[in-house]
Enzyme design. Sequence first.
Site, PDB file in Angstrom:
ATOM      1  N   ASP A 342       0.733  -1.061  -0.028  1.00 37.22           N
ATOM      2  CA  ASP A 342       0.087   0.024   0.022  1.00 37.22           C
ATOM      3  C   ASP A 342       0.798   1.411  -0.002  1.00 37.22           C
ATOM      4  O   ASP A 342       1.900   1.321   0.634  1.00 37.22           O
ATOM      5  CB  ASP A 342      -0.907  -0.034   1.253  1.00 37.22           C
ATOM      6  CG  ASP A 342      -1.742   1.016   1.373  1.00 37.22           C
ATOM      7  OD1 ASP A 342      -2.640   1.421   0.479  1.00 37.22           O
ATOM      8  OD2 ASP A 342      -1.485   2.038   2.456  1.00 37.22           O
ATOM      9  N   GLU A 378       1.556  -0.511  -5.016  1.00 34.84           N
ATOM     10  CA  GLU A 378       0.611   0.698  -5.451  1.00 34.84           C
ATOM     11  C   GLU A 378       1.632   1.600  -5.425  1.00 34.84           C
ATOM     12  O   GLU A 378       2.028   2.373  -4.503  1.00 34.84           O
ATOM     13  CB  GLU A 378      -0.312   0.772  -4.203  1.00 34.84           C
ATOM     14  CG  GLU A 378      -1.330   1.824  -4.680  1.00 34.84           C
ATOM     15  CD  GLU A 378      -2.163   2.227  -3.444  1.00 34.84           C
ATOM     16  OE1 GLU A 378      -3.283   2.401  -3.545  1.00 34.84           O
ATOM     17  OE2 GLU A 378      -1.815   2.120  -2.280  1.00 34.84           O
TER      18      GLU A 378
END
Length: 702
Positions: A342, A378
């Site tokens: 993330d 990401e």
Amino acid sequence: MQVWPGQAYPLGATYDGAGTNFAVFSEAADRIELCLLHDDGSETAIELRETDAFVRHAYLPGVMPGQRYGFRVHGPYEPERGQRCNSAKLLLDPYAKAISGSIEWGEEVYGYHFKSPGRRNDLDSAPHTMSSVVVNPYFDWGDDRRPRTEYHHTVLYEAHVKGLTMRHPGLPDELRGTYAALAHPAIIEHLTELGVTALELMPVHQFVNDHRLVDMSLNNYWGYNTIGFFAPHNAYASWGDRGQQVLEFKSAVRALHEAGIEVILDVVYNHTAEGNHLGPTLSFKGLDNASYYRLTDDPAYYMDTTGTGNSLLMRSPHVLQLIMDSLRYWVTEMHVDGFRFDLAATLARQFHEVDRLSSFFDLVQQDPVVSQVKLIAEPWDVGEGGYQVGNFPPLWTEWNGKYRDTVRDMWRGEPQTLAEFASRLTGSSDLYQDDGRRPLASINFVTCHDGFTMHDLVSYNEKHNDANGEDNRDGESHNRSWNCGAEGDTDDPEVLALRGRQMRNFTATLLLSQGVPMLSHGDEFARTQHGNNNAYCQDTELSWVPWPEDGSELLEFTRAMVWLRREHPVFRRRRFFHGRPVEGTHDDLSDIAWFTPAGEEMTQDDWDSTQARALSVFLNGNAISEPGPRGERIADDSFLMLFNASPKTLEFVVPVNHGRQWQVVVDTGRSAGVAPGTGAKVKAGDRLSLVDRSMVVLQRPA
């Protein structure tokens, strides 16, 4: 109680069958107490007197799995100098393998007084916070083997443990929403029939429900608020949180592996749940605030490139050790097959800039364990220069946000050059080829947990996040969505038919693009969140997948597209197209060719036209340049993909020099698509009528 010196490594609580070794790092502490917690609310405090390189440790004979514990740190409480030690706060072990309980929010878990933030708070947090748990590391993995699915065979399925399983009619009530549900035959059967090869789980590291959300009767449903980087989230366990969550998670991984499905974890190493200078003191903040967090020039405050209040200090050797130890633990002890990071751009920030050669990437590159699993970035954060799609090191794959945006714009009819769409369809060579990566570096997706579901992408122009309690201010406002003529629910048959076509268009485009496709859980059922594009706090039926009892046409279509991709290597090439004939293939046709709807090869003017919304692409199955696993030549059928993203019906001419006989295998203009092998036969030079916003795929046998 006997207290032996113990060892400084490994960090955390390590049970060896006769007792437990405890080790914790703090450079800031004057002294540290290990507190063994008892069910009657009392605790036994043991000072950790042995110290090696700022790691304090002890071995306690007879301390067994299930024992709850925490640390109390005596040291400077000087926020203005970056330190927030406070022995009144029971702290979680950063290396805890399991965590018990939840937080009872109140002033007790904060290091300051609400009415006087500059004054230290000495209220005891122990009755109100979570506790670490000693776990038994032994587990019968049997003959568990990692599937080790290569990227060109991979189909990712992003899912939430609770959201995927909570409403499945075939699951017992007591298993819904748990790790055990993932291992249930009903869930595994759905995934295998769909053709999924990897389950990408939204955060399962122990996370915290934010104080603000709890006060609003909401929850941190998504889980991007980690406090325990080694501990499976205890609320997803069906039968206890004293280590049972570890056994249950391992059992789920074992069952999924047996079905040939990899397990990839969405991990949040960029920040913790302790928030900013006004956040609670739960673990890292009280152990050694300045060693774990990036502080501003005024060390009383935190640098925040994540939008959550804090960012971990990626140039700290102790933070890097924590992350690498955590990653290795989940691979070696929990048998997971990879990670999706993330806000991964934050991991690259050694100082302020995003540096792809930062210490973290150097460590991953050379690590003999972590470097061998799937690593998905990401590739953005909220800091300056944080959008880094295409800029990660060669070992990494990336969520391709440019793919998402381009495909959405194409099908909603936004003016753009066809060159951009062509690049995304063929693996985004403009992003990945220059650093030696291949099409498989691109994780393609149209939807994910963050944003509209696929149903809502074609049903709403605007976000509808009122249930989140922020007056619809939260969530992305520019969604590249189109409601097809009516906002939200409608019974207009023309609007519903168009929405169905658009969902089939997105599904077919995604699964027949070069790169690695990722589906979002429930999109195969046209799951809706009623226009909420930021359901991070909605632990309700709004976010849980509604399983239809009798399947759906979209589900059958999605399965057909996954299996069409699976059966034909021309859709999952390992190398970029050359745009010319391939030597040694005995085929004088180029490996790829592009045509206007009139069947004529595209010119530069055609590529540059921002109003063009239709084209055809020929994929030559006889011109695949990469060899098979034993060096053999790969040959496949050839395909012609016809795209009509315009608002009117268009006629397409089948090119005359690229095959005489074709068969329609996909037609998104039909409510059920077309089952491969059952469609109409067409010949070179024939004209095909494609209704507005539809896609047809023709197949020519090798």
